[in-house]
Design a protein around this motif. Structure first.
Motif: not given
Length: 259
Positions: A96-97, A112, A115, A218-220, A258-259
């Motif tokens: 997570d960020e 990032i 996710r 959760n963004n990695y 990621a996007s």
């Protein structure tokens, strides 16, 4: 006397040849790049990345025969603590960020790369009939979760807040893999893990999804360390993760792009 002179000339010539040989050997040993030992690239990655980053390690080493990638998998908070204590790290990937933000002074700008969301895992066949997040309040269901300091635990706490459902876990683990192990070993009836962990466990678990999980993502992030002694190799590893090869490995494992 003439013979003595010739003997002296012969020994002198031998000495010159020997000296030249030593010089040639010396040059060849320094020109081969030294000992030939590989560069060690230290990558610290969240426990939920073990399967994918092990694949990425192999892919990277296949393209960089002079680099030996060493990956330390652990809970994101534990990894950050080790970095704050001076661990020698080249690349950091957290789940997570918020955890990555604890070391903003030590890392280059993060990006990032994937996710993830939570799911419930139970013993195969779901013998306790868990149907949703609220089912985990049932005192007959032994549940394990991640500690709130760990990204998966913070996500669990957010789901509790959003739904108004408070659960009382049997234990709070330091990594998502520890939660999964408690369920697959029969020490717990249910656990909250990531989609990717459930997919990786295959038929060792049954997965239960709740709509509330979709809103907690959760963004990695991944970043190179400012103190890295191998900046180029570290950035190349990050580029691999963000590139088509890395993204395919991650999405195949169940991560969202990621996007």
């Amino acid at each position: 006397m003439l013979r003595s002179k010739r003997i002296r000339q012969t020994f002198a010539a031998v000495g010159v040849v020997a000296a030249a040989a030593v010089t040639v050997v010396g040059c060849s040993s320094s020109d081969d790049g030294g000992s030939g030992e590989k560069t060690v690239l230290n990558v610290y990655a969240a426990a939920s990345l073990k399967k994918t980053f092990t694949e990425l390690e192999k892919a990277y080493e296949a393209e960089h025969s002079d680099v030996d990638v060493k990956i330390n998998f652990d809970g994101s908070s534990a990894l950050v603590n080790q970095i704050q204590q001076g661990a020698d790290v080249d690349v950091l990937a957290t789940a997570d960020e918020a955890t990555m933000n604890k070391v903003t002074d030590k890392v280059n700008p993060p990006q990032i790369f994937a996710r993830n969301t939570l799911v419930i895992v139970t013993a195969p066949g779901n013998p306790k009939h868990v149907t949703d997040f609220a089912s985990l309040r049932n005192p007959d269901v032994t549940t394990v979760v991640c500690a709130v300091e760990v990204p998966c635990g913070a996500a669990t706490a957010e789901v509790e807040k959003n739904t108004g459902v408070d659960i009382t876990p049997k234990s709070q683990e330091t990594s998502v893999t520890a939660v999964l192990t408690k369920v697959t070993s029969g020490q717990a009836d249910a656990g909250l893990v990531y989609v990717t962990d459930a997919k990786g466990a295959g038929d060792k678990v049954t997965t239960v999804v709740d709509p509330a999980f979709a809103t907690v993502v959760n963004n990695y992030p991944i970043a190179t360390l400012k103190a890295s002694k191998h900046e180029q190799q570290a950035q190349e590893f990050v580029d691999l993760v963000l590139g088509s090869t890395g993204q395919k490995i991650l999405t195949d494992a169940g991560f969202a792009a990621a996007s």
